[in-house]
Write an enzyme that holds these catalytic residues in place. Structure first.
Site: not given
Ligand code: NAD
Length: 274
Positions: A159, A172
């Site tokens: 991130s 986080y």
């Molecule tokens: P999201 O909540 O849609 O997806 C997160 C996914 O991780 C979900 O499918 C959830 O079921 C899964 N998950 C959570 N805990 C878990 C576990 N214990 N075992 C297996 N799966 C698990 O959100 P997203 O934005 O798609 O996030 C995905 C990744 O991207 C994350 O690592 C998040 O930190 C990172 N991220 C997102 C953003 C953003 O702006 N959306 C920015 C930077 C980083």
């Protein structure tokens, strides 16, 4: 991107029942990769990802695993190898937030985020690396001609908060900052095995993780002031970069973090002279 070289490859995408992970799974499948779609609790959403892959003529399977549990990770990899016989790509994407001010943050909130976002990456990456090394020795003992390209590719989902401090989200930010050094260190250790390890660091991407921000017009406007490119990212913006890092076209890229953030890390407050 040419899809020819992806044909026949196998990927695990953790946390692919929604958001960025879902987009990565669907995009890679569209390039000819067989994809292991992973969910931890919401089977219905995991199945939606797999159904979309299959409906477009792609290949994949659905596997339940909580990435913070070693036994779950091991059985997900076992199921992958039992189905496809090998692994080429790991997209270690699963992550979550448990926000609280530092003064109010509970040990449970701290621990869960570290367990999923950091220990989950350790467990998945270690298992993938073990599998890649095994495949490499198998190839050598079969006297197969060695490819000039990496035998295994790992992409970690970090991130912008691996470099931007984030008050109210210290668990986080600490987990993502940890991913950076974890990624660089294993990249250094695994490169001689012809395993490439890189991270992508998204900025604000429209998914459920930050729905509270983009669904509120005032918060959304204020978010845009942090993005020089003046739009929120899409999961597909990230998926395309992940696919490039998983491809042979990035074969000499190792131990890098690719920021996919519309310029969020460019200190936008300084755009008007500071
Ligand atoms: P999201 O909540 O849609 O997806 C997160 C996914 O991780 C979900 O499918 C959830 O079921 C899964 N998950 C959570 N805990 C878990 C576990 N214990 N075992 C297996 N799966 C698990 O959100 P997203 O934005 O798609 O996030 C995905 C990744 O991207 C994350 O690592 C998040 O930190 C990172 N991220 C997102 C953003 C953003 O702006 N959306 C920015 C930077 C980083």
């Amino acid at each position: 991107m040419s899809d020819r070289k992806f044909e026949g490859q196998v990927a695990i995408v953790t946390g692919s029942s929604s958001g960025i992970g879902r987009a990565c799974a669907i995009y890679l499948a569209g390039l000819g990769v067989s994809v292991v779609v992973n969910y931890s609790s919401n089977e219905e959403e995991g199945r939606k990802t797999l159904d979309e892959i299959l409906s477009k003529g792609g290949k994949g399977i659905l596997v339940k695993a909580d990435v913070s549990k070693e036994a779950d990770i091991i059985s997900m990899f076992d199921e992958t190898i039992a189905t496809y016989g090998k692994l080429d790509i790991l997209v270690s994407n699963a992550g979550l937030q448990k926000d609280a001010s530092f003064l109010d943050m509970s040990l449970e909130q701290w621990q869960r985020v570290i367990d999923v976002n950091l220990t989950g990456q350790f467990l998945a990456c270690r298992q993938a690396a073990r599998q890649f090394v095994k495949q490499q020795s198998q190839q050598a003992s079969d006297n197969k001609e060695e490819s000039q390209y990496a035998i295994g590719k790992i992409i970690l989902m970090s991130s912008v908060h691996d470099i931007i401090p984030w008050a109210g989200h210290v668990n986080y930010a600490a987990s993502k900052g940890g991913i950076m050094m974890f990624m660089k260190s294993i990249s250094q250790e695994l490169a001689p095995h012809k395993i490439r390890v890189n991270s992508v660091s998204p900025g604000a991407i429209k998914t459920t993780i930050n729905k509270e921000v983009w669904s509120d017009p005032d918060k959304y406007e204020s978010l845009l002031t942090l993005i020089p490119y003046r739009r929120i990212g899409t999961p597909e913006d990230v998926a395309k970069a992940v696919a490039w890092l998983a491809s042979d076209e990035s074969d000499y890229v190792n131990g890098e973090t690719l920021y996919i953030d519309g310029g969020m890390t460019l200190y936008p407050e300084f755009a008007d002279n500071g």
